[in-house]
Design an enzyme around this catalytic site. Sequence first.
Site, PDB file in Angstrom:
ATOM      1  N   LYS A 119      12.765   2.609  26.800  1.00  0.00           N
ATOM      2  CA  LYS A 119      13.048   2.025  28.115  1.00  0.00           C
ATOM      3  C   LYS A 119      14.438   1.421  28.191  1.00  0.00           C
ATOM      4  CE  LYS A 119       8.684   1.853  30.246  1.00  0.00           C
ATOM      5  NZ  LYS A 119       7.706   1.213  31.106  1.00  0.00           N
ATOM      6  N   LYS A 201       5.811  12.409  27.203  1.00  0.00           N
ATOM      7  CA  LYS A 201       4.551  12.076  27.880  1.00  0.00           C
ATOM      8  C   LYS A 201       4.742  12.052  29.396  1.00  0.00           C
ATOM      9  CE  LYS A 201       4.439   7.107  28.537  1.00  0.00           C
ATOM     10  NZ  LYS A 201       3.609   5.974  28.791  1.00  0.00           N
ATOM     11  N   LYS A 204       4.733   7.711  34.884  1.00  0.00           N
ATOM     12  CA  LYS A 204       4.846   7.491  36.327  1.00  0.00           C
ATOM     13  C   LYS A 204       6.236   7.059  36.738  1.00  0.00           C
ATOM     14  CE  LYS A 204       1.843   3.589  36.110  1.00  0.00           C
ATOM     15  NZ  LYS A 204       2.321   2.493  35.267  1.00  0.00           N
TER      16      LYS A 204
HETATM   17  P1  ATP Z   1       5.671   3.766  32.728  1.00  0.00           P
HETATM   18  O1  ATP Z   1       6.088   5.160  32.989  1.00  0.00           O
HETATM   19  O2  ATP Z   1       6.095   2.797  33.801  1.00  0.00           O
HETATM   20  O3  ATP Z   1       5.931   3.307  31.345  1.00  0.00           O
HETATM   21  P2  ATP Z   1       3.030   4.638  32.250  1.00  0.00           P
HETATM   22  O4  ATP Z   1       2.746   5.814  33.110  1.00  0.00           O
HETATM   23  O5  ATP Z   1       3.292   4.850  30.816  1.00  0.00           O
HETATM   24  O6  ATP Z   1       4.127   3.748  32.908  1.00  0.00           O
HETATM   25  P3  ATP Z   1       1.381   2.306  31.811  1.00  0.00           P
HETATM   26  O7  ATP Z   1       1.023   1.333  32.861  1.00  0.00           O
HETATM   27  O8  ATP Z   1       2.405   1.916  30.835  1.00  0.00           O
HETATM   28  O9  ATP Z   1       1.782   3.694  32.453  1.00  0.00           O
HETATM   29  O10 ATP Z   1       0.068   2.728  31.055  1.00  0.00           O
HETATM   30  C1  ATP Z   1      -1.231   2.584  31.536  1.00  0.00           C
HETATM   31  C2  ATP Z   1      -2.212   3.259  30.606  1.00  0.00           C
HETATM   32  O11 ATP Z   1      -2.086   4.670  30.732  1.00  0.00           O
HETATM   33  C3  ATP Z   1      -1.967   2.958  29.130  1.00  0.00           C
HETATM   34  O12 ATP Z   1      -3.210   2.781  28.503  1.00  0.00           O
HETATM   35  C4  ATP Z   1      -1.288   4.169  28.610  1.00  0.00           C
HETATM   36  O13 ATP Z   1      -1.559   4.371  27.242  1.00  0.00           O
HETATM   37  C5  ATP Z   1      -1.902   5.261  29.456  1.00  0.00           C
HETATM   38  N1  ATP Z   1      -0.998   6.381  29.625  1.00  0.00           N
HETATM   39  C6  ATP Z   1       0.216   6.344  30.223  1.00  0.00           C
HETATM   40  N2  ATP Z   1       0.775   7.563  30.237  1.00  0.00           N
HETATM   41  C7  ATP Z   1      -0.118   8.394  29.633  1.00  0.00           C
HETATM   42  C8  ATP Z   1      -0.118   9.784  29.335  1.00  0.00           C
HETATM   43  N3  ATP Z   1       0.879  10.551  29.672  1.00  0.00           N
HETATM   44  N4  ATP Z   1      -1.184  10.304  28.710  1.00  0.00           N
HETATM   45  C9  ATP Z   1      -2.221   9.529  28.375  1.00  0.00           C
HETATM   46  N5  ATP Z   1      -2.283   8.217  28.615  1.00  0.00           N
HETATM   47  C10 ATP Z   1      -1.260   7.634  29.241  1.00  0.00           C
END
Ligand code: ATP
Length: 336
Positions: A119, A201, A204
């Site tokens: 990040k 991964k 969002k």
């Molecule tokens: P950002 O992109 O802002 O870092 P994020 O999409 O990673 O956000 P988080 O709020 O950080 O979302 O994560 C919420 C939950 O979703 C966490 O438990 C994380 O492990 C899971 N998660 C996020 N992205 C994935 C993914 N691509 N596959 C599986 N699990 C995910």
Amino acid sequence: MSETTTEKKKVIFSAIQPSGTITLGNYLGALRNWVSLQDEYNCIYAVADLHAITVRQEPKAFRQNILEAYALLLACGIDPEKSPFFIQSHVHTHAELAWILNCYTQFGELSRMTQFKDKSAKHADNVNAGLFTYPSLMAADILLYQADMVPVGVDQKQHLELTRNIAERFNGIYGSTFKIPEPYIAEVGSKVMSLQEPTKKMSKSDENVNAWVAVLDKPDVIMKKFKRAVTDSEAVVRVGEGKDGINNLIGIMSTVTGKTADEIAVEFEGKGYGDFKVAVAEAVIEVLRPIQERFSDYIANKDYLVEQYHKGAEFALRLSQRTLTKAMKKIGYLVG
Ligand code: ATP
Ligand code: LTN
């Protein structure tokens, strides 16, 4: 939920940031498990809005995202009658314990966090101290509720390990204060990859909207995003090395339909990637349809949402205050 039942079943805590639209990755990797754990465990869930400001948020959109995240989680199946469900910034014990834990967390430990490295590279103009100490706030979230288990996607495993180290360190100095939590990472869906760069991964906050599918994307948008998904030139639907795009699509298909990768390979033998992509998109659309319908109902009923998040915050404050008071007494603060 009564507090007597709280004592018996194991405690689960998890949270999600309202930092944008919630994706299929969030749903398959985390939220789906949150829902299925509700009967067997005492689950406590939160919208982690304090964490979200480690990245700059536009106030109007942020306010809407917090409310939508709350409504969407209800739509996914979080039942606030079973599982207290609150908004992190409504419960002041989180920020308080986070400060305390910051003083029991080492600079070196935080520097090793891959999420911080990723990040800070991505937001090079805003490498703030909150981004760096993010894991101590996450540790506070978990330790306040004496959680036994924390369901998360595999990307959060490192933060969980740090949480355990912080808790063990604190307990080592002051005697047993915090429960040492275990990660709960479901095998399927724990890492959904980007549709555009399948070695990364699905995230969002990815600026390329074609990289992710939002839980609230309309069916035609979902179809378009899957049709554009990056694949390889072999044109055989099977799991294999160098086939990250197809591996990811098979993973998604398998998670939403319950079929194994082998069954999927047999089903699509002799068919091209075009057919397969359409089938994956259709399966995803069907899984998301009822969630989208429920979301429309919840978001139109703001009074209900406010009532629920107030109730959740009240419960969470009562429970978390016990742990905070205990930790503060041990440190030597004049409590009471
Ligand atoms: P950002 O992109 O802002 O870092 P994020 O999409 O990673 O956000 P988080 O709020 O950080 O979302 O994560 C919420 C939950 O979703 C966490 O438990 C994380 O492990 C899971 N998660 C996020 N992205 C994935 C993914 N691509 N596959 C599986 N699990 C995910
Ligand atoms: N950092 C988490 C969101 C989060 C969380 C938590 C997860 C904040 N606090 C406590 C589990 C437990 C993430 O998933 N990115």
